[in-house]
Design a protein around this motif. Structure first.
Motif, PDB file in Angstrom:
ATOM      1  N   VAL A 116       0.793  -1.124  -0.143  1.00  0.00           N
ATOM      2  CA  VAL A 116       0.090  -0.035   0.077  1.00  0.00           C
ATOM      3  C   VAL A 116       0.787   1.218   0.014  1.00  0.00           C
ATOM      4  O   VAL A 116       0.220   2.391  -0.040  1.00  0.00           O
ATOM      5  N   ASN A 117       2.246   1.155  -0.027  1.00  0.00           N
ATOM      6  CA  ASN A 117       2.942   2.403  -0.239  1.00  0.00           C
ATOM      7  C   ASN A 117       2.603   3.079  -1.648  1.00  0.00           C
ATOM      8  O   ASN A 117       2.310   2.079  -2.566  1.00  0.00           O
ATOM      9  N   PRO A 118       2.311   4.175  -1.754  1.00  0.00           N
ATOM     10  CA  PRO A 118       1.971   4.981  -2.986  1.00  0.00           C
ATOM     11  C   PRO A 118       2.871   4.786  -4.111  1.00  0.00           C
ATOM     12  O   PRO A 118       2.538   4.842  -5.300  1.00  0.00           O
ATOM     13  N   PHE A 119       4.033   4.380  -3.766  1.00  0.00           N
ATOM     14  CA  PHE A 119       4.941   4.081  -4.933  1.00  0.00           C
ATOM     15  C   PHE A 119       5.219   2.683  -5.421  1.00  0.00           C
ATOM     16  O   PHE A 119       5.965   2.379  -6.256  1.00  0.00           O
ATOM     17  N   SER A 120       4.348   1.685  -4.553  1.00  0.00           N
ATOM     18  CA  SER A 120       4.728   0.457  -4.950  1.00  0.00           C
ATOM     19  C   SER A 120       3.848   0.026  -6.219  1.00  0.00           C
ATOM     20  O   SER A 120       2.971   0.856  -6.743  1.00  0.00           O
ATOM     21  N   THR A 124      -0.070   1.239  -8.721  1.00  0.00           N
ATOM     22  CA  THR A 124      -0.102   1.849  -9.881  1.00  0.00           C
ATOM     23  C   THR A 124      -1.297   2.480 -10.710  1.00  0.00           C
ATOM     24  O   THR A 124      -1.269   3.684 -11.133  1.00  0.00           O
ATOM     25  N   ALA A 125      -2.452   1.901 -10.460  1.00  0.00           N
ATOM     26  CA  ALA A 125      -3.514   2.398 -10.717  1.00  0.00           C
ATOM     27  C   ALA A 125      -4.009   3.695 -10.387  1.00  0.00           C
ATOM     28  O   ALA A 125      -4.301   4.807 -10.989  1.00  0.00           O
ATOM     29  N   ALA A 126      -3.986   3.946  -9.034  1.00  0.00           N
ATOM     30  CA  ALA A 126      -4.281   5.052  -8.278  1.00  0.00           C
ATOM     31  C   ALA A 126      -2.912   6.157  -8.595  1.00  0.00           C
ATOM     32  O   ALA A 126      -3.498   7.416  -8.861  1.00  0.00           O
ATOM     33  N   ARG A 127      -1.952   5.853  -8.648  1.00  0.00           N
ATOM     34  CA  ARG A 127      -0.793   6.677  -8.902  1.00  0.00           C
ATOM     35  C   ARG A 127      -1.011   7.202 -10.559  1.00  0.00           C
ATOM     36  O   ARG A 127      -0.814   8.628 -10.627  1.00  0.00           O
ATOM     37  N   ASP A 128      -1.276   6.538 -11.474  1.00  0.00           N
ATOM     38  CA  ASP A 128      -1.677   7.032 -12.636  1.00  0.00           C
ATOM     39  C   ASP A 128      -2.707   8.051 -12.572  1.00  0.00           C
ATOM     40  O   ASP A 128      -2.534   9.079 -13.678  1.00  0.00           O
TER      41      ASP A 128
END
Length: 218
Positions: A116-120, A124-128
């Motif tokens: 659940v690290n934002p960089f994991s 990816t989907a949420a970060r994109d």
């Protein structure tokens, strides 16, 4: 209409996110989620293999809400500073109901190996989706952001947003006043710095920042 399976999945997700907000991440178990949703534990695990997957669902839903609020907030705003400020405030508005959850959850999310690290990779989907918000902010700015910065700036702004979110997690001031003040101060500084890009000496410094950012990503 959504199928019964889709409705059940959404019910489990909604219950889990509410329990995260109200009870905290550690106290919320898959069994408790299933009981509250009125489904079997096995059924809950069928839709979400772990609490980590439910956190990813939270990430995606928060980004969707942020995108909608940001689009509304920047309507009619052209300058980069105003667009960035409105977008960051919209993000804080969306996150606010999760502040209690966020303060407890950060110990898990900050671990480099945590899914659940934002960089994991799992994020990816949420970060994109979040990067797309900042890409829209940059592309819609007038005067236009200098061409050489347009490709990299959304990611740099997203990284800055992650820093703001971390500050927000530990902000105990009323209505997160200190975080709001930080946003109001940082947005014009970024825009002002980019406006100086045509000055040779300043341009070289900004080029070095971009070069460093690219080398770290590579």
């Amino acid at each position: 209409m959504a199928s019964k399976s889709e409705q059940t999945r959404q019910l489990v997700a909604d219950v889990a996110l509410r329990m995260f907000r109200e009870d905290g991440f550690e106290k919320t178990t898959m069994r408790a989620i299933a009981t509250e949703a009125g489904v079997s534990v096995g059924n809950a695990y069928y839709y979400f293999a772990s609490k980590d997957e439910l956190v990813q669902e939270l990430y995606v839903q928060v980004q969707a809400e942020h995108a909608a609020k940001a689009a509304e907030a920047v309507e009619g705003i052209k300058d980069l500073s105003g667009r960035l400020k409105a977008t960051l405030h919209a993000g804080l508005d969306v996150m606010e109901p999760y502040h209690r959850f966020g303060a407890e959850f950060i110990a898990t999310a900050i671990r480099p190996t945590s899914p659940v690290n934002p960089f994991s990779g799992e994020s990816t989907a949420a970060r994109d989706a979040s990067l797309a918000i900042f890409r829209d902010i940059v592309e819609g700015a007038s005067p236009a952001v200098p061409r050489k910065f347009r490709a990299d700036l959304p990611e740099l702004l997203w990284l800055g947003y992650m820093g703001v979110a971390l500050f927000w997690v530990y902000d105990t001031s009323a209505d997160r006043r200190r975080t709001r003040k930080l946003v109001d101060g940082v947005a014009p500084l970024i825009a002002r710095g980019l406006s100086l890009a045509r000055i040779p000496g300043v341009s070289k410094v900004l080029d070095d920042v971009l070069s460093l950012s690219r080398s770290v990503r590579d």
